[in-house]
Design an enzyme around this catalytic site. Sequence first.
Site, PDB file in Angstrom:
ATOM      1  N   HIS A  97     -28.336 101.023   9.906  1.00 46.94           N
ATOM      2  CA  HIS A  97     -28.906  99.678   9.936  1.00 46.94           C
ATOM      3  C   HIS A  97     -28.298  98.880  11.094  1.00 46.94           C
ATOM      4  O   HIS A  97     -27.135  99.057  11.448  1.00 46.94           O
ATOM      5  CB  HIS A  97     -28.641  98.968   8.607  1.00 46.94           C
ATOM      6  CG  HIS A  97     -29.377  97.680   8.457  1.00 46.94           C
ATOM      7  ND1 HIS A  97     -28.911  96.498   9.010  1.00 46.94           N
ATOM      8  CD2 HIS A  97     -30.550  97.371   7.835  1.00 46.94           C
ATOM      9  CE1 HIS A  97     -29.767  95.528   8.729  1.00 46.94           C
ATOM     10  NE2 HIS A  97     -30.764  96.028   8.017  1.00 46.94           N
ATOM     11  N   GLU A 169     -35.983  98.056  14.008  1.00 43.02           N
ATOM     12  CA  GLU A 169     -35.366  96.743  13.862  1.00 43.02           C
ATOM     13  C   GLU A 169     -35.053  96.154  15.237  1.00 43.02           C
ATOM     14  O   GLU A 169     -34.027  96.481  15.829  1.00 43.02           O
ATOM     15  CB  GLU A 169     -34.049  96.852  13.093  1.00 43.02           C
ATOM     16  CG  GLU A 169     -34.155  97.395  11.686  1.00 43.02           C
ATOM     17  CD  GLU A 169     -32.781  97.399  11.031  1.00 43.02           C
ATOM     18  OE1 GLU A 169     -32.611  96.664  10.051  1.00 43.02           O
ATOM     19  OE2 GLU A 169     -31.878  98.115  11.526  1.00 43.02           O
TER      20      GLU A 169
END
Length: 260
Positions: A97, A169
């Site tokens: 992430h 992302e």
Amino acid sequence: MKDKIYLFANWKMYLDFDESNILANGLAGEAKKFGHEIKMAIFPSTLSLYTAGQVLRDVGVGVGPQNVFWVDKGGYTGEISASMYKTAGCDYALVGHSERRQQFHETNHEVRQKMDACLSVGLTPVLCVGETLKEREAGTTAEVVEIQLRSALDNISWPKNVALIIAYEPVWAISKGAGAGEEGRHCDDIEAEKMHRLIKKIVKNLLPNMEPAVLFGGSVRPNTTAYYLNQPSIDGVLVGAASTKLDSWLEIVKNAGALV
């Protein structure tokens, strides 16, 4: 119209134990309204993962941790391994992430170790990739994302029965947190679509027999859900702050469901 839409919710560190379980129960109470075309997974904090997970799995919602460690057992204070999460009933795991990469300086090599660990125990990793504002302004977006993908997937042994899920992302478009008043820059749908196509092209070269699902994770809100999902290469969304309130999450589910 899409055959399937992935709606993944990363609760990050926004909710405490009680808040997480209240939200999980509220979500479970609405689960009958979700269409079969919606593939949903929730990523609570580690503290509430087991109890919230029991409630969610009972209604067909997948669960997973926000991070894993690659060694099964040993003297690694504070870490929890992929195998431990698997035995606790998890289905998925977030890997790489942007906040792990940026705030905790997680390297591409460590991301690969976590990918291998997840696959070895039967967890489906959700590989997160994306560029910072500095990298985008330097014109190295495509290079950065390709390096992240190659580091994580090159020569990997991917089981045929495990979905290949990637979240794009754009770090520069991610808000700093619920109520923090620090919104990221807007990533428009055309740019998001362009990056999703690029990711699918790179992945196809690395794993020719796999069809990746690519999710958008750039501060999705209820009113932008359809905006992104209407693009043909965007297969779902990975939602942060907006997934931590039942009303906003149900609105996201409703808006996504209208597209299938």
